[in-house]
Design an enzyme around this catalytic site. Structure first.
Site, mmCIF file in Angstrom:
data_model
loop_
_atom_site.group_PDB
_atom_site.id
_atom_site.type_symbol
_atom_site.label_atom_id
_atom_site.label_comp_id
_atom_site.label_asym_id
_atom_site.label_seq_id
_atom_site.Cartn_x
_atom_site.Cartn_y
_atom_site.Cartn_z
ATOM 1 N N ARG A 61 59.987 35.160 33.990
ATOM 2 C CA ARG A 61 60.865 35.246 32.816
ATOM 3 C C ARG A 61 61.906 36.347 32.943
ATOM 4 O O ARG A 61 62.983 36.248 32.386
ATOM 5 C CB ARG A 61 60.025 35.481 31.562
ATOM 6 C CG ARG A 61 59.930 34.214 30.740
ATOM 7 C CD ARG A 61 59.169 34.473 29.502
ATOM 8 N NE ARG A 61 57.922 35.164 29.857
ATOM 9 C CZ ARG A 61 56.757 34.941 29.284
ATOM 10 N NH1 ARG A 61 56.678 34.054 28.333
ATOM 11 N NH2 ARG A 61 55.677 35.594 29.640
ATOM 12 N N LYS A 168 42.329 32.735 39.947
ATOM 13 C CA LYS A 168 41.241 32.755 38.976
ATOM 14 C C LYS A 168 41.735 33.360 37.664
ATOM 15 O O LYS A 168 42.736 34.055 37.712
ATOM 16 C CB LYS A 168 40.039 33.489 39.554
ATOM 17 C CG LYS A 168 40.061 35.010 39.390
ATOM 18 C CD LYS A 168 38.823 35.624 39.946
ATOM 19 C CE LYS A 168 37.896 36.140 38.872
ATOM 20 N NZ LYS A 168 38.282 37.413 38.257
ATOM 21 N N ASP A 197 39.923 32.526 45.786
ATOM 22 C CA ASP A 197 38.978 33.559 45.373
ATOM 23 C C ASP A 197 39.165 34.673 46.388
ATOM 24 O O ASP A 197 38.833 34.500 47.562
ATOM 25 C CB ASP A 197 37.547 33.018 45.428
ATOM 26 C CG ASP A 197 36.549 34.053 44.936
ATOM 27 O OD1 ASP A 197 36.670 35.232 45.329
ATOM 28 O OD2 ASP A 197 35.649 33.690 44.177
ATOM 29 N N HIS A 198 39.698 35.798 45.949
ATOM 30 C CA HIS A 198 40.126 36.783 46.951
ATOM 31 C C HIS A 198 38.950 37.370 47.724
ATOM 32 O O HIS A 198 39.146 37.958 48.777
ATOM 33 C CB HIS A 198 41.013 37.862 46.323
ATOM 34 C CG HIS A 198 40.265 38.938 45.601
ATOM 35 N ND1 HIS A 198 39.838 38.808 44.311
ATOM 36 C CD2 HIS A 198 39.861 40.166 45.990
ATOM 37 C CE1 HIS A 198 39.207 39.914 43.942
ATOM 38 N NE2 HIS A 198 39.204 40.753 44.945
ATOM 39 N N LYS A 202 38.154 38.613 52.377
ATOM 40 C CA LYS A 202 37.616 39.852 52.952
ATOM 41 C C LYS A 202 36.940 39.544 54.285
ATOM 42 O O LYS A 202 36.104 38.643 54.367
ATOM 43 C CB LYS A 202 36.601 40.490 51.984
ATOM 44 C CG LYS A 202 37.227 40.956 50.659
ATOM 45 C CD LYS A 202 36.176 41.626 49.780
ATOM 46 C CE LYS A 202 36.645 41.827 48.354
ATOM 47 N NZ LYS A 202 37.644 42.861 48.161
ATOM 48 N N GLU A 236 31.582 48.738 40.522
ATOM 49 C CA GLU A 236 32.931 49.315 40.469
ATOM 50 C C GLU A 236 32.890 50.616 39.683
ATOM 51 O O GLU A 236 32.118 50.729 38.724
ATOM 52 C CB GLU A 236 33.890 48.362 39.771
ATOM 53 C CG GLU A 236 34.051 47.040 40.479
ATOM 54 C CD GLU A 236 35.119 46.201 39.803
ATOM 55 O OE1 GLU A 236 36.257 46.253 40.268
ATOM 56 O OE2 GLU A 236 34.823 45.522 38.818
ATOM 57 N N ASP A 255 33.933 37.119 34.732
ATOM 58 C CA ASP A 255 34.907 37.761 35.622
ATOM 59 C C ASP A 255 34.409 37.798 37.075
ATOM 60 O O ASP A 255 35.197 37.683 38.002
ATOM 61 C CB ASP A 255 35.169 39.195 35.116
ATOM 62 C CG ASP A 255 36.310 39.880 35.832
ATOM 63 O OD1 ASP A 255 37.328 39.203 36.107
ATOM 64 O OD2 ASP A 255 36.204 41.090 36.123
ATOM 65 N N HIS A 260 33.261 35.388 42.567
ATOM 66 C CA HIS A 260 33.026 36.289 43.704
ATOM 67 C C HIS A 260 31.552 36.334 44.116
ATOM 68 O O HIS A 260 31.212 36.224 45.292
ATOM 69 C CB HIS A 260 33.480 37.707 43.367
ATOM 70 C CG HIS A 260 34.902 37.787 42.876
ATOM 71 N ND1 HIS A 260 35.890 36.949 43.342
ATOM 72 C CD2 HIS A 260 35.491 38.593 41.968
ATOM 73 C CE1 HIS A 260 37.029 37.252 42.732
ATOM 74 N NE2 HIS A 260 36.813 38.242 41.889
ATOM 75 N N LYS A 360 31.227 47.578 35.624
ATOM 76 C CA LYS A 360 32.321 48.548 35.684
ATOM 77 C C LYS A 360 31.785 49.915 35.269
ATOM 78 O O LYS A 360 30.788 50.013 34.576
ATOM 79 C CB LYS A 360 33.434 48.126 34.734
ATOM 80 C CG LYS A 360 34.009 46.749 35.071
ATOM 81 C CD LYS A 360 35.497 46.723 34.982
ATOM 82 C CE LYS A 360 36.071 45.369 35.333
ATOM 83 N NZ LYS A 360 36.565 45.291 36.716
HETATM 84 C C1 BG6 Z 1 38.818 40.611 40.120
HETATM 85 C C2 BG6 Z 1 38.284 40.938 38.752
HETATM 86 O O1 BG6 Z 1 38.737 39.227 40.346
HETATM 87 O O2 BG6 Z 1 38.036 41.297 41.100
HETATM 88 C C3 BG6 Z 1 38.333 42.435 38.518
HETATM 89 O O3 BG6 Z 1 39.034 40.265 37.765
HETATM 90 C C4 BG6 Z 1 37.622 43.170 39.621
HETATM 91 O O4 BG6 Z 1 37.789 42.764 37.262
HETATM 92 C C5 BG6 Z 1 38.100 42.702 40.993
HETATM 93 O O5 BG6 Z 1 37.882 44.553 39.473
HETATM 94 C C6 BG6 Z 1 37.241 43.294 42.094
HETATM 95 O O6 BG6 Z 1 37.833 43.024 43.329
HETATM 96 P P1 BG6 Z 1 37.599 43.975 44.582
HETATM 97 O O7 BG6 Z 1 38.299 43.287 45.700
HETATM 98 O O8 BG6 Z 1 38.172 45.305 44.227
HETATM 99 O O9 BG6 Z 1 36.102 44.041 44.767
#
Ligand code: BG6
Length: 512
Positions: A61, A168, A197-198, A202, A236, A255, A260, A360
């Site tokens: 935007r 996601k 899914d990141h 890794k 985390e 989340d 993950h 967290k």
């Molecule tokens: C994200 C979540 O998908 O993954 C976050 O939405 C989280 O809340 C993050 O902090 C964690 O990713 P990584 O790669 O730092 O373990």
């Protein structure tokens, strides 16, 4: 130095630049673009994996011109690049950046995008091969895809390919995930949909398959006869940061777990696939998800723990309670911590519990999978000063300090028989050095080359939601009474320890 025969997990060793293509980023003015996507694409360029015939079109935007977008990215890459930026290469890269201002819901944006892409094809030789990265809020996923379809931008004709990467969260629950799959499926073939899914980007996550299937010694003992239980920790230290709006809707369970953590479980538990071809691997992952028994309401009460952080100290700093965070209501009932005990009901894993915890504001940032083996019989030590034997643990350290370690008992030197637990540890950095990366390089490259192995299939996301649905249902029906229930900087509420203690087990002590 290690040799690199096992450098590629899935067979098609990256090495060749991808073919000509353009990437369209919806949400190009957002965080993900500057922090991850542009630095990852730049890293691919530096590794000679981007095609020469390449371009990026940012859509958002923000009322920017292409020149302004280039300037902005040029500023931001200095901050977010994982390594020194080479001016010559960045110049080449920046020339390939284009920008289209527009509201994703405005139908007129899409014919404009098509025109811009035709220009891009002419200027950069991208040949009508496009992939779209929806770095937008989830509410736009279906609408953007439909509008792309309406103007002919997802049709694959004359040898051109068109793919869509979906970020996601993929749905909020089972029904919304099914609805989203249907909406996408009405416009795209499943092979065109890349649900990202990141965690699968890794290295250490990809390495789980190499550890298990490229080595002869682990697979024979990777089952219920030798393994007592598995514990997965995704801890985390950060709080909810500026994402209160999103997190209030999601919570720790949505989340982290169906995405993950389920990736970690499926790769740890799956049977050997018949090949490393995308569907062969994903079929085996999907079977594990189907074998995870959805919990009954009684089991939800007994096998799940939820928590929310109160104020406390993390890494020496005082931090506020979750309900005092930005964009979080003071009476929030959203969980920031989850611990679960799940069972995988198949031949390999019957009676081997999988414990998982994520949260967290915990004392350390650690992601790891610990495989705890059964204790050796004590008989021989009865008449010695040894009081107990410590079970062996194989730990896959996903992050930070990526590596693998195996603990075992050894005799402490001396006249008496006394045992000490020692550790055999492999660290990635000792063998392979560290190669700074965003974790998105591999996934973007795979999408450009049409390898969907590391992306989620429709059935996988739906099955994941099926597993967490009964937990969400019961938790909604019985709101928590005592939130916040753990202090920031501790390992979650006491019930998380009790979950283990009831089974005569305990969470692995993780050092800060
Ligand atoms: C994200 C979540 O998908 O993954 C976050 O939405 C989280 O809340 C993050 O902090 C964690 O990713 P990584 O790669 O730092 O373990």
């Amino acid at each position: 130095m290690a040799d690199d025969r096992t450098a590629s997990v899935f067979g098609n060793l990256p090495g060749q630049p991808a073919g000509p293509c353009a990437m369209v980023i919806f949400g190009a003015a957002g965080d993900l673009t500057k922090r991850k996507l542009i630095p990852a694409l730049y890293n691919l360029a530096r590794s000679d994996l981007l095609p020469r015939e390449f371009a990026i079109v940012g859509v958002a935007r923000a009322p920017l011109t292409t020149d302004e977008f280039r300037q902005r990215m040029t500023r931001e890459i200095q901050e977010f690049a994982t390594d020194q930026v080479e001016p010559g290469l960045w110049e080449w890269f920046a020339q390939r950046l284009h920008y289209l201002p527009g509201n994703f819901e405005a139908p007129q944006v899409y014919p404009e995008l098509r025109k811009l892409l035709e220009t891009v094809d002419r200027e950069h030789g991208t040949r009508g091969n496009y992939f779209y990265y929806l770095a937008t809020s989830p509410g736009f996923f279906a609408g953007v895809t439909r509008r792309l379809g309406e103007v002919g931008l997802v049709q694959e004709e004359n040898g051109r390919w068109r793919r869509v990467i979906i970020e996601k969260p993929f749905g909020q629950d089972l029904d919304s995930a099914i609805a989203l799959n249907r909406a996408l499926g009405a416009i795209l073939a499943e092979r065109q949909i890349y649900r990202i899914d990141h965690y699968l980007g890794k290295e250490t996550v990809q390495n789980i398959l190499v550890l298990r299937f490229a080595n002869g010694i682990f697979e024979p003992i990777w089952n219920r006869r030798y393994i007592d239980h598995v514990q997965i920790t995704v801890a985390e230290t950060v709080g909810v940061e500026q994402r209160g709006n999103y997190y209030e809707e999601a919570g720790a369970l949505r989340d982290m777990v169906p995405n993950h953590i389920f990736q970690l479980i499926t790769l740890t538990a799956m049977e050997p696939p018949i090949s490393f071809e995308a569907n062969a691997v994903r079929d085996e992952q999907a079977k594990i998800l189907r074998a995870i028994q959805p919990l009954t309401p009684e089991e939800v009460l007994a096998r799940t723990v939820r928590g929310q952080y109160g104020g406390g100290k993390v890494e020496g700093e005082r931090v506020p309670a979750y309900p005092s965070e930005v964009k979080v209501p003071p009476d929030s009932k959203t969980e920031t911590f989850v611990a679960l005990k799940l069972s995988i009901d198949n031949w390999r894993w019957a009676d081997v519990p999988f414990y998982l915890r994520t949260g967290k504001r915990l004392p350390a940032r650690v992601t790891e999978i610990a495989i705890q083996f059964k204790r050796a019989p004590f008989i021989l030590f009865r008449k010695t000063p040894v009081e107990h034997l410590t079970p062996n643990q194989l730990v896959v350290h996903i992050q930070p300090d990526e590596g693998i370690s195996l603990s075992f008992d050894a005799k402490i030197p001396g006249a008496l028989v006394r045992l000490g637990t020692v550790n055999m540890a492999f660290q990635y950095k000792d063998y392979f050095g560290t190669k700074p990366s965003t974790g998105y390089e591999r996934l973007l490259y795979d999408c450009m080359t049409g390898d969907a192995t590391l992306f989620q299939r429709a059935d996988m996301v739906e099955t994941g939601w099926t597993v967490v649905a009964p937990i969400l249902d019961l938790w909604n029906a019985l709101p928590p009474r005592s939130f916040p229930n753990y202090a920031a900087g501790t390992w979650g509420p006491p019930e998380a320890d009790e979950l283990m203690e009831r089974d005569g087990r305990q969470w692995r002590g993780i050092e800060k």
